[in-house]
Design a protein around this motif. Structure first.
Motif, short mmCIF file in Angstrom:
data_model
loop_
_atom_site.label_atom_id
_atom_site.label_comp_id
_atom_site.label_asym_id
_atom_site.label_seq_id
_atom_site.Cartn_x
_atom_site.Cartn_y
_atom_site.Cartn_z
N GLY A 1 -3.78 7.59 -7.33
CA GLY A 1 -5.02 7.34 -6.67
C GLY A 1 -4.85 6.09 -6.11
O GLY A 1 -5.46 6.05 -4.78
N ILE A 2 -4.21 5.08 -6.54
CA ILE A 2 -4.11 3.67 -6.00
C ILE A 2 -3.40 3.68 -4.36
O ILE A 2 -3.59 3.31 -3.45
N LEU A 3 -2.12 4.50 -4.83
CA LEU A 3 -1.30 4.78 -3.76
C LEU A 3 -1.97 5.46 -2.56
O LEU A 3 -1.80 5.27 -1.20
N LYS B 1 10.57 -4.79 -4.44
CA LYS B 1 9.86 -4.74 -3.09
C LYS B 1 8.85 -3.51 -3.05
O LYS B 1 8.30 -3.50 -1.97
N THR B 2 8.68 -2.80 -4.09
CA THR B 2 7.40 -1.72 -3.89
C THR B 2 6.15 -2.35 -4.14
O THR B 2 6.11 -3.36 -4.67
N LEU B 3 5.36 -1.47 -3.66
CA LEU B 3 3.86 -1.96 -3.77
C LEU B 3 3.36 -1.84 -5.04
O LEU B 3 2.61 -2.81 -5.43
N VAL B 4 3.76 -0.97 -5.93
CA VAL B 4 3.18 -0.97 -7.35
C VAL B 4 4.54 -1.03 -8.08
O VAL B 4 5.51 -0.18 -7.87
N ARG B 5 4.56 -1.78 -9.06
CA ARG B 5 5.64 -1.65 -10.46
C ARG B 5 4.91 -1.26 -11.58
O ARG B 5 3.93 -1.87 -11.90
N LEU B 6 5.53 -0.35 -12.39
CA LEU B 6 5.34 -0.24 -13.87
C LEU B 6 6.22 -1.32 -14.67
O LEU B 6 7.33 -1.11 -14.78
#
Length: 432
Positions: free
Chosen positions: A273-275, A312-317
């Motif tokens: 959903g965030i992406l 470099k990704t927008l979201v990391r877990l």
């Protein structure tokens, strides 16, 4: 620490407090305040303190008029850098109309509404921030220069890192004000520093962020320096971000950790959903033209993607096999208004859960080609937000219209005048 009105009044009376700063924020998160004598605080709690909305950026519109500030007793903080005799305290305020109705331009109310939505769906949410900033030398009159405080790099130590004592002062002051720093270090850029915070509920995290910025500015000035939260103050060096680490819980369990299974389906849908809404939200996380000079350079993201280990990704877990697992949202910069930013993140993630979204494949290869991209300019981000039904339904109409209208006007002036662009750049450097 939580306080009642009675406890605040007793504290003020018993600790020689003479001045009370009543703090609120405009729609861009610019801090405003009025100072009242301590003897007037009881009246402010009961009747509010008057302000004129006509002079506050973004407050004018159908919903505006003369407004009242009502102090939130839970936000009591002693300004420890002010004299202890005749002390000064600060209280954040809720903004209401004369008839008691909440003002729709109040960004703290926007976040409170999002928190209630989270609770109504059976979830809890906390945030921890990682905040970067630059320290520059000041001239003999205390005005900022463009000369970095040092030439150290990532995780360097003294004597190359000259920011150790300033960061120490900041962290000790934060602790004195019951705000919990987790760690601090020198960052990539010359004179660039970072301080990370322990998780707290969303409203507290947003409130504390502004206290943190005030402390950084004050500590820098007391050391003959200037602290800048500008996203890209040095064009060829690392930009400054405000990474948002979110933890979503259900039945008091972290949904980003599911023993033996990795992420739960609910967690995957939350990230998806965030992406899905990332591009639409960008103008609120990155509100300056200067913000977009940061994207894609060093470890700042440019694509709309996620990973476990790709920085470099927008979201990391982060820590996926640990009960402290959390989502790191990496595009925001320090000019972001966290009240609006947190609210939009929550709404986007919850919408993903409601829609049962599938999470795309992780990007662990540091690739950016052929994927969805974040807006590459403020103008592009504004247009995407203007056409977003998600943004329109998530924010009060007054904030939605005024925020985008003001940003659109700024962009028009920037495109028409190089002199205006230069003036704005210098203004942002000196004020942010």
């Amino acid at each position: 620490m939580k306080y009642t009105v009675k406890e605040v009044l007793q504290f003020v009376e018993g600790n020689d407090v003479k001045f009370v700063r009543l703090v609120f924020f405009d729609i861009f998160g610019v801090k405003k305040n009025i100072s009242i004598m301590a003897s007037e605080l009881k009246s402010a709690f009961e009747n509010g303190a008057h302000i004129s909305s006509a002079n506050i950026c973004g407050f004018d519109g159908e919903d505006s008029s003369d407004l009242l500030l009502f102090p939130d007793p839970n936000t009591l903080k002693v300004l420890t850098w002010r004299p202890q005799q005749g002390a000064v305290v600060r209280l954040l305020c809720d903004i209401r109309h004369q008839n008691g109705r909440p003002f729709s331009g109040d960004v703290r109310t926007v976040l409170k509404t999002a928190v209630e939505k989270t609770r109504s769906m059976g979830f809890g949410c906390t945030a921890g921030l990682s905040c970067e900033f630059y320290l520059f030398k000041a001239d003999d009159d205390g005005n900022p220069t463009r000369i970095p405080h040092d030439n150290a790099g990532y995780l360097d130590v003294a004597p190359l890192d000259k920011g150790e004592n300033v960061r120490r002062q900041i962290c000790l002051t934060l602790e004195d004000m019951d705000i919990k720093p987790l760690s601090s270090h020198h960052e990539n850029g010359p004179g660039q520093n970072e301080i990370d915070f322990k998780h707290s509920d969303l409203l507290t995290a947003a409130d504390d962020y502004y206290t943190f910025k005030s402390i950084v500015k004050t500590a820098a000035a007391s050391n003959g320096l200037y602290a800048s939260f500008m996203p890209k103050p040095i064009s060829d060096k690392s930009g400054s971000g405000m990474h948002i680490n979110l933890v979503l819980t259900q039945y008091n369990e972290n949904i980003f950790f599911e023993k033996g299974n990795g992420m739960s389906k609910t967690a995957q849908s939350f990230i998806a959903g965030i992406l899905r809404r990332a591009a639409e939200m960008t103008v609120f996380f990155n509100p300056l033209s200067n913000s977009y000079a940061r994207f894609g350079a060093y470890e700042a993201p440019s694509g709309i993607d996620w990973s476990y280990g790709n920085p470099k990704t927008l979201v990391r877990l982060l820590l996926p096999n640990n009960k402290r697992a959390r989502v790191d949202f990496r595009s925001p910069d320090p000019v972001c208004n966290p009240y609006i930013g947190f609210a939009l993140l929550v709404y986007a993630g919850l919408e993903g859960i409601e829609d049962g979204l599938e999470l795309q494949e992780a990007n662990e290869q540091r690739r950016t080609e052929n994927g969805a991209m974040l807006p590459q300019s403020l103008a592009e981000a504004i247009e995407i937000a203007k056409n977003s039904e998600f943004i329109k339904k998530s924010l009060p109409d007054l904030i939605y219209r005024n925020y985008l209208a003001i940003k659109t006007e700024e962009m028009k002036k920037s495109l028409q005048s190089a002199e205006y662009r230069q003036e704005q750049e210098e203004k942002h450097f000196q004020m942010i």
